[in-house]
Design a protein around this motif. Structure first.
Motif, PDB file in Angstrom:
ATOM      1  N   TYR A 145     -18.331  -7.050  -3.139  1.00 42.49           N
ATOM      2  CA  TYR A 145     -17.787  -7.890  -2.073  1.00 42.49           C
ATOM      3  C   TYR A 145     -16.535  -8.620  -2.557  1.00 42.49           C
ATOM      4  O   TYR A 145     -16.559  -9.359  -3.544  1.00 42.49           O
ATOM      5  CB  TYR A 145     -18.825  -8.900  -1.601  1.00 42.49           C
ATOM      6  N   LEU A 146     -15.443  -8.430  -1.814  1.00 39.29           N
ATOM      7  CA  LEU A 146     -14.184  -9.071  -2.169  1.00 39.29           C
ATOM      8  C   LEU A 146     -14.290 -10.586  -2.167  1.00 39.29           C
ATOM      9  O   LEU A 146     -13.725 -11.266  -3.028  1.00 39.29           O
ATOM     10  CB  LEU A 146     -13.090  -8.644  -1.181  1.00 39.29           C
ATOM     11  N   THR A 147     -14.998 -11.109  -1.180  1.00 40.76           N
ATOM     12  CA  THR A 147     -15.099 -12.562  -1.060  1.00 40.76           C
ATOM     13  C   THR A 147     -15.765 -13.184  -2.282  1.00 40.76           C
ATOM     14  O   THR A 147     -15.319 -14.220  -2.782  1.00 40.76           O
ATOM     15  CB  THR A 147     -15.882 -12.940   0.206  1.00 40.76           C
TER      16      THR A 147
ATOM     17  N   ARG B 172     -15.885 -11.871  -5.355  1.00 40.10           N
ATOM     18  CA  ARG B 172     -15.007 -11.733  -6.512  1.00 40.10           C
ATOM     19  C   ARG B 172     -13.812 -12.677  -6.420  1.00 40.10           C
ATOM     20  O   ARG B 172     -13.298 -13.146  -7.441  1.00 40.10           O
ATOM     21  CB  ARG B 172     -14.560 -10.279  -6.653  1.00 40.10           C
ATOM     22  N   ALA B 173     -13.362 -12.963  -5.204  1.00 43.03           N
ATOM     23  CA  ALA B 173     -12.283 -13.933  -5.029  1.00 43.03           C
ATOM     24  C   ALA B 173     -12.742 -15.331  -5.450  1.00 43.03           C
ATOM     25  O   ALA B 173     -12.014 -16.066  -6.129  1.00 43.03           O
ATOM     26  CB  ALA B 173     -11.811 -13.947  -3.582  1.00 43.03           C
TER      27      ALA B 173
ATOM     28  N   ALA C 114     -10.954  -8.162 -10.665  1.00 38.74           N
ATOM     29  CA  ALA C 114     -10.292  -7.230  -9.749  1.00 38.74           C
ATOM     30  C   ALA C 114     -10.566  -5.784 -10.147  1.00 38.74           C
ATOM     31  O   ALA C 114     -10.961  -5.498 -11.281  1.00 38.74           O
ATOM     32  CB  ALA C 114      -8.784  -7.497  -9.733  1.00 38.74           C
ATOM     33  N   ASP C 115     -10.343  -4.886  -9.208  1.00 30.75           N
ATOM     34  CA  ASP C 115     -10.474  -3.456  -9.463  1.00 30.75           C
ATOM     35  C   ASP C 115      -9.188  -2.982 -10.126  1.00 30.75           C
ATOM     36  O   ASP C 115      -8.145  -2.861  -9.474  1.00 30.75           O
ATOM     37  CB  ASP C 115     -10.708  -2.721  -8.143  1.00 30.75           C
TER      38      ASP C 115
ATOM     39  N   TYR D  81      -6.364  -9.897   2.745  1.00 31.72           N
ATOM     40  CA  TYR D  81      -7.732  -9.551   3.143  1.00 31.72           C
ATOM     41  C   TYR D  81      -7.740  -8.914   4.538  1.00 31.72           C
ATOM     42  O   TYR D  81      -8.438  -7.918   4.776  1.00 31.72           O
ATOM     43  CB  TYR D  81      -8.602 -10.802   3.141  1.00 31.72           C
TER      44      TYR D  81
ATOM     45  N   GLU E 267      -7.588  -5.886  -2.179  1.00 31.36           N
ATOM     46  CA  GLU E 267      -7.948  -6.220  -3.557  1.00 31.36           C
ATOM     47  C   GLU E 267      -7.072  -7.335  -4.123  1.00 31.36           C
ATOM     48  O   GLU E 267      -7.459  -8.019  -5.078  1.00 31.36           O
ATOM     49  CB  GLU E 267      -7.842  -4.976  -4.429  1.00 31.36           C
TER      50      GLU E 267
ATOM     51  N   VAL F 241      -8.215 -11.134  -4.874  1.00 28.74           N
ATOM     52  CA  VAL F 241      -8.702 -11.621  -6.171  1.00 28.74           C
ATOM     53  C   VAL F 241      -7.553 -12.242  -6.956  1.00 28.74           C
ATOM     54  O   VAL F 241      -7.685 -13.324  -7.547  1.00 28.74           O
ATOM     55  CB  VAL F 241      -9.361 -10.489  -6.974  1.00 28.74           C
TER      56      VAL F 241
END
Length: 360
Positions: free
Chosen positions: A21-23, A25-26, A91-92, A217, A238, A241
């Protein structure tokens, strides 16, 4: 880095899937960067003091600044270390946009570091000669611009979109490279010009960077971009992040940089942060909105251009001193008043910029 580890462990423990989940990781990115900058800040300031890396103050500016002489500078290394570390962790790293922004951050940071080092440590008042500074900025900016252009996968990635209109856009083609180059180099120097008062540059950078994170986002999500009638750029989400890490590192630095500052950012931070904001704005296809939100940076730069141009053409100055913040200081505004009012203007401009996402 930890994303890859989480992907591996997910095959054994399904709970590790939450790191997709991006949120999340952010949030982890902003907390990591904030924690690093807050914890390492006192040590960095102490080391800079021990090495006598202090700021030299111009004697032709506001006299109130003379008391700042010797304040540690090159504190931007703390910001960049916190941002890069948090981004590498959360981040990826297979995402080309993340790699592009990291490349810009590190290379422009190195250019600024050399400039600061020559000014402060080697006592060379000119620092890195302007022609060489511009050459290396141009080289790095051009490399990224070309890389983004040749790896573009959809027409949307090289199209200039006009805010307030659903279907008004311009396919730039190869001119995309030139526009990207200008955004990176131009805003690198714009943030550097703004960095003249305690906390003046870092807080607008945090606010604009956070807004770009929101836009990234939305642009990286097919459903949100379709609903808002904005460009869909796969993979750009991405960058949330990185933007979160920038906000965390910036707020941590502001703890020590707020008036009266214990440490200054220096070119190492200002050049890198400005360039990073510029390339993110290009990737998320919101250059014009970015110009609006970065109004303070734009006004500061324009004030210098007008001042120099007017003096060369007519021998007269438009402002008492440029960049613009010095003009207001010489008019009698206390430094904290200038800083906070410029912050308030940035809040208004950022909110206006975000409002354009819905007003189409």
């Amino acid at each position: 880095m930890l994303v890859w580890l989480a992907n591996f462990l997910e095959s054994y423990v399904s709970g590790f899937g939450v790191f997709q989940y991006l949120t999340l990781r952010a949030i982890l990115g902003v907390l990591t960067a904030l924690g690093l900058s807050m914890v390492l800040g006192p040590w960095v300031i102490r080391k800079l003091n021990e090495l006598q890396i202090g700021q030299a103050i111009r004697d032709d500016g506001p006299q109130s600044h003379l008391s700042k002489s010797g304040t540690p500078t090159m504190g931007g290394t703390l910001i960049l270390f916190s941002i890069v570390t948090a981004t590498l962790l959360w981040a990826d790293l297979s995402n080309r946009y993340v790699l592009a922004v990291l490349f810009v951050t590190i290379t422009f940071g190195l250019i600024g570091w050399v400039d600061d080092y020559r000014k402060v440590v080697e006592k060379n008042s000119k620092g890195l000669p302007a022609k060489w500074k511009y050459f290396w900025q141009s080289a790095c900016g051009f490399i990224v611009a070309v890389a983004l252009f040749v790896t573009a996968q959809t027409p949307a990635e090289t199209t200039l979109y006009i805010p307030f209109f659903k279907n008004v856009a311009w396919q730039m083609g190869v001119l995309y490279v030139f526009v990207t180059y200008l955004m990176i180099v131009g805003f690198s120097n714009a943030v550097n010009l703004t960095d003249g008062l305690d906390g003046l540059a870092i807080m607008p950078t945090v606010m604009v960077g956070s807004a770009l994170g929101v836009i990234a986002y939305l642009v990286g999500n097919a459903n949100f971009s379709e609903y808002l009638h904005i460009a869909f750029v796969p993979g750009s989400g991405e960058l949330v992040v990185y933007c979160a890490a920038l906000a965390g590192a910036g707020l941590g630095f502001l703890w020590f940089n707020t008036y009266p500052a214990q440490v200054f950012m220096g070119d190492v931070g200002a050049l890198a942060l400005g360039a990073a904001l510029g390339v993110i704005a290009v990737i998320v296809r919101h250059e014009i909105v970015f110009f609006i939100m970065s109004g303070i940076f734009v006004m500061e730069t324009v004030s210098v251009i007008l001042q120099v141009g007017s003096y060369k053409l007519t021998g007269r100055r438009i402002f008492r001193m440029a960049p613009l913040h010095h003009h207001f200081e010489l008019k009698g505004w206390p430094e904290p008043r200038v800083i906070v009012r410029f912050w308030i203007i940035t809040v208004i401009l950022v909110l206006f910029g975000l409002a354009t996402l819905k007003i189409r």
